[in-house]
Structure formats: C-alpha cells, structure tokens
Design a protein around this motif. Structure first.
Motif, PDB file in Angstrom:
ATOM      1  N   GLY A  37      58.985  19.615  -9.260  1.00 57.47           N
ATOM      2  CA  GLY A  37      58.153  18.562  -9.816  1.00 57.47           C
ATOM      3  C   GLY A  37      57.458  18.930 -11.109  1.00 57.47           C
ATOM      4  O   GLY A  37      57.721  19.964 -11.724  1.00 57.47           O
ATOM      5  N   GLU A  38      56.560  18.052 -11.498  1.00 58.74           N
ATOM      6  CA  GLU A  38      55.769  18.241 -12.708  1.00 58.74           C
ATOM      7  C   GLU A  38      54.319  17.902 -12.399  1.00 58.74           C
ATOM      8  O   GLU A  38      54.027  17.111 -11.498  1.00 58.74           O
ATOM      9  N   THR A  39      53.417  18.496 -13.132  1.00 55.05           N
ATOM     10  CA  THR A  39      51.997  18.216 -12.944  1.00 55.05           C
ATOM     11  C   THR A  39      51.548  17.187 -13.979  1.00 55.05           C
ATOM     12  O   THR A  39      51.822  17.341 -15.172  1.00 55.05           O
ATOM     13  N   ILE A  40      50.910  16.142 -13.501  1.00 59.20           N
ATOM     14  CA  ILE A  40      50.405  15.098 -14.389  1.00 59.20           C
ATOM     15  C   ILE A  40      48.890  15.023 -14.242  1.00 59.20           C
ATOM     16  O   ILE A  40      48.333  15.370 -13.199  1.00 59.20           O
ATOM     17  N   THR A  41      48.232  14.594 -15.283  1.00 59.19           N
ATOM     18  CA  THR A  41      46.771  14.544 -15.272  1.00 59.19           C
ATOM     19  C   THR A  41      46.282  13.176 -15.730  1.00 59.19           C
ATOM     20  O   THR A  41      46.981  12.447 -16.439  1.00 59.19           O
ATOM     21  N   ALA A  42      45.076  12.858 -15.310  1.00 59.36           N
ATOM     22  CA  ALA A  42      44.442  11.603 -15.722  1.00 59.36           C
ATOM     23  C   ALA A  42      42.938  11.749 -15.563  1.00 59.36           C
ATOM     24  O   ALA A  42      42.454  12.600 -14.808  1.00 59.36           O
ATOM     25  N   SER A  43      42.208  10.913 -16.274  1.00 57.57           N
ATOM     26  CA  SER A  43      40.750  10.890 -16.173  1.00 57.57           C
ATOM     27  C   SER A  43      40.308   9.524 -15.677  1.00 57.57           C
ATOM     28  O   SER A  43      40.805   8.488 -16.147  1.00 57.57           O
ATOM     29  N   PHE A  44      39.386   9.527 -14.730  1.00 57.88           N
ATOM     30  CA  PHE A  44      38.873   8.294 -14.136  1.00 57.88           C
ATOM     31  C   PHE A  44      37.362   8.248 -14.322  1.00 57.88           C
ATOM     32  O   PHE A  44      36.662   9.204 -13.960  1.00 57.88           O
ATOM     33  N   ASP A  45      36.858   7.145 -14.886  1.00 59.94           N
ATOM     34  CA  ASP A  45      35.412   7.027 -15.053  1.00 59.94           C
ATOM     35  C   ASP A  45      34.788   6.472 -13.774  1.00 59.94           C
ATOM     36  O   ASP A  45      35.483   6.192 -12.785  1.00 59.94           O
ATOM     37  N   ASP A  46      33.477   6.316 -13.778  1.00 62.82           N
ATOM     38  CA  ASP A  46      32.771   5.896 -12.568  1.00 62.82           C
ATOM     39  C   ASP A  46      33.227   4.515 -12.094  1.00 62.82           C
ATOM     40  O   ASP A  46      33.333   4.264 -10.890  1.00 62.82           O
ATOM     41  N   ALA A  47      33.491   3.615 -13.042  1.00 63.03           N
ATOM     42  CA  ALA A  47      33.945   2.271 -12.670  1.00 63.03           C
ATOM     43  C   ALA A  47      35.322   2.327 -12.010  1.00 63.03           C
ATOM     44  O   ALA A  47      35.590   1.606 -11.037  1.00 63.03           O
ATOM     45  N   ASP A  48      36.195   3.188 -12.539  1.00 63.20           N
ATOM     46  CA  ASP A  48      37.523   3.366 -11.939  1.00 63.20           C
ATOM     47  C   ASP A  48      37.398   3.854 -10.499  1.00 63.20           C
ATOM     48  O   ASP A  48      38.048   3.329  -9.582  1.00 63.20           O
ATOM     49  N   LYS A  59      35.961  11.868 -13.811  1.00 58.90           N
ATOM     50  CA  LYS A  59      36.668  12.809 -12.939  1.00 58.90           C
ATOM     51  C   LYS A  59      38.060  13.046 -13.498  1.00 58.90           C
ATOM     52  O   LYS A  59      38.812  12.100 -13.738  1.00 58.90           O
ATOM     53  N   ASN A  60      38.406  14.309 -13.701  1.00 56.79           N
ATOM     54  CA  ASN A  60      39.743  14.679 -14.149  1.00 56.79           C
ATOM     55  C   ASN A  60      40.586  15.038 -12.933  1.00 56.79           C
ATOM     56  O   ASN A  60      40.168  15.835 -12.088  1.00 56.79           O
ATOM     57  N   VAL A  61      41.763  14.448 -12.849  1.00 60.66           N
ATOM     58  CA  VAL A  61      42.618  14.601 -11.672  1.00 60.66           C
ATOM     59  C   VAL A  61      43.975  15.141 -12.100  1.00 60.66           C
ATOM     60  O   VAL A  61      44.552  14.686 -13.094  1.00 60.66           O
ATOM     61  N   ALA A  62      44.472  16.107 -11.340  1.00 62.77           N
ATOM     62  CA  ALA A  62      45.821  16.642 -11.561  1.00 62.77           C
ATOM     63  C   ALA A  62      46.630  16.439 -10.287  1.00 62.77           C
ATOM     64  O   ALA A  62      46.170  16.745  -9.187  1.00 62.77           O
ATOM     65  N   LEU A  63      47.830  15.889 -10.440  1.00 57.94           N
ATOM     66  CA  LEU A  63      48.743  15.696  -9.319  1.00 57.94           C
ATOM     67  C   LEU A  63      50.094  16.297  -9.672  1.00 57.94           C
ATOM     68  O   LEU A  63      50.514  16.272 -10.827  1.00 57.94           O
ATOM     69  N   ARG A  64      50.761  16.821  -8.662  1.00 54.52           N
ATOM     70  CA  ARG A  64      52.119  17.317  -8.867  1.00 54.52           C
ATOM     71  C   ARG A  64      53.088  16.285  -8.317  1.00 54.52           C
ATOM     72  O   ARG A  64      53.038  15.931  -7.142  1.00 54.52           O
ATOM     73  N   ILE A  65      53.960  15.775  -9.180  1.00 53.81           N
ATOM     74  CA  ILE A  65      54.939  14.762  -8.806  1.00 53.81           C
ATOM     75  C   ILE A  65      56.244  15.457  -8.454  1.00 53.81           C
ATOM     76  O   ILE A  65      56.866  16.104  -9.305  1.00 53.81           O
ATOM     77  N   ALA A  66      56.662  15.340  -7.197  1.00 60.03           N
ATOM     78  CA  ALA A  66      57.891  15.987  -6.731  1.00 60.03           C
ATOM     79  C   ALA A  66      58.924  14.922  -6.404  1.00 60.03           C
ATOM     80  O   ALA A  66      58.729  14.115  -5.498  1.00 60.03           O
ATOM     81  N   ALA A  67      60.016  14.902  -7.154  1.00 60.81           N
ATOM     82  CA  ALA A  67      61.097  13.956  -6.915  1.00 60.81           C
ATOM     83  C   ALA A  67      62.238  14.654  -6.186  1.00 60.81           C
ATOM     84  O   ALA A  67      62.343  15.886  -6.197  1.00 60.81           O
ATOM     85  N   GLN A  68      63.108  13.874  -5.548  1.00 55.43           N
ATOM     86  CA  GLN A  68      64.215  14.451  -4.787  1.00 55.43           C
ATOM     87  C   GLN A  68      65.109  15.304  -5.672  1.00 55.43           C
ATOM     88  O   GLN A  68      65.575  16.370  -5.264  1.00 55.43           O
TER      89      GLN A  68
END
Length: 216
Positions: free
Chosen positions: A16-27, A2-11
């Motif tokens: 913010g910025e968009t960050i991405t990561a990949s998670f396998d079934d075990a994750d 599963k590829n996931v994108a999140l937007r990180i918003a700091a004060q």
C-alpha cells in the motif's frame, strides 16, 4: 486541526501507500455527528432484530415474487426516522456530506475508488452489480425507486410520485413492494456502515510509526 495518516492497501499492492489529510474542528464535528447517528441506527428494532435484504426472487404464473423478512410498519417508521440525518443529502452530517468530506481531504485515487464502490451500494443497492429488473422504464434495484417511495408516501407526499408508486405497487403487489423497499434500505444501511469504518479510522487515528491500514 487534526492531521491524519492512513495506509491504503489494495489487492494488487498489499504494501500500500500512506496518505495524509488535515481535518479542522468543523470537519471532525461533522464526522462525529455522522457516527452518533449510526449509533442511534444500531438501536432501532430492525437493526437489533437483524435487518435483512431480500431473500428470494422468483417468477411464477402470477408474475415476479420477491421474498424478505417480514417487518411491521412501526419498525419501518422508526428506521426511516432515525435514517433521516444521514439519508437526506441536505442534512449537515449526511452520508453525502461525510463521504464528500473524506474525498476532498484525502484526494487519493485509490481511496476515491473505494468511496465510489461504497456509493454504488448506497445508490443502487447490493443486487444491482449482479442483476436488474425493470417495470416499464423504472429500474427496481436502483436509488430512483426508493426516492420515488420516500418522496411519494414517506418523507414527503408528492402527489405525482405517490401516484407513480401506486402503479409500482399495483404491478408488483404490496407484499413484493415491501420486500423491495427493505432490500434497497438494506443497501443504504450497509453503505452507511462501510463509510463509518473509514470515518472511525479518521476519528480514532493516533500518531505513531505505523498508520492504520484501510483495505480498498
């Protein structure tokens, strides 16, 4: 996978910025198990009745006085039993493993700061940022005091730690020690739920034009 994108918003950077990561079934299985453990945690009597931190700290002629919402041993033992899968680091879906997994997959400086802030609460509790009290060399608002109690008289029965905890109780009184224990457990639970918010962003994230935002 599963590829996931999140937007990180700091004060200091509301866009913010968009960050991405990949998670396998075990994750994903680990993160789902973590959330399932927290669902069980919500069902405990102490959570249902409103888990409370320490409500007062004062000094009297008899010494330090800690006050907190009273609780029964049965309620405490239920809470500790349900906390085991997330509290003990060597459990598969522990706080330690879930937090570490998120940090490794996203590899982002701002998210790492957010995870460290949650870990501070998990390790030291919510009062440690504002104050500290010591008995000898032992800090009271610190993970070490809770580990001493857990390993001495709860999850394990280490004779040396049990004796050290008995000295803490003697110095504080049993009532004060009970208030302290629940205060530190409240910090653990608070951190667990803070991490769960981020875990659920990963599990519930759907692909779309605007990634979900995480405030850090």
């Amino acid at each position: 996978m599963k590829n996931v994108a999140l937007r990180i918003a700091a004060q200091e950077d509301p866009e913010g910025e968009t960050i991405t990561a990949s998670f396998d079934d075990a994750d994903l299985a680990l993160l789902q198990q973590y959330c399932a453990s927290l669902d069980r945690l919500r069902e405990t009597a102490l959570l249902q009745n409103g888990l409370s931190p320490m409500t007062g700290l004062s000094w009297t002629s008899a010494g330090m006085a800690l006050t907190g919402k009273p609780y029964s041993n049965a309620e405490l033992h239920e809470l500790l039993h349900v906390l085991r899968p997330v509290l003990l680091a060597n459990e598969a879906a522990s706080y330690e493993n879930a937090s570490g997994l998120l940090g490794r997959r996203f590899k982002n400086k701002n998210l790492s700061k957010h995870l460290k802030a949650i870990r501070f609460i998990f390790d030291r509790g919510e009062l440690a940022s504002y104050m500290q009290v010591t008995i000898g060399d032992q800090k009271l608002f610190d993970d070490s005091i809770l580990r001493l109690w857990l390993n001495g008289v709860q999850y394990h029965t280490d004779a040396e730690k049990a004796a050290a905890w008995a000295q803490i109780e003697k110095s504080l009184t049993t009532e004060n020690a009970r208030a302290l224990v629940m205060n530190q457990l409240h910090g653990k639970v608070s951190a667990l739920f803070r991490l769960e918010q981020l875990v659920k962003f990963v599990l519930d994230e759907k692909s779309g034009p605007t990634p979900p935002a995480v405030a850090v």
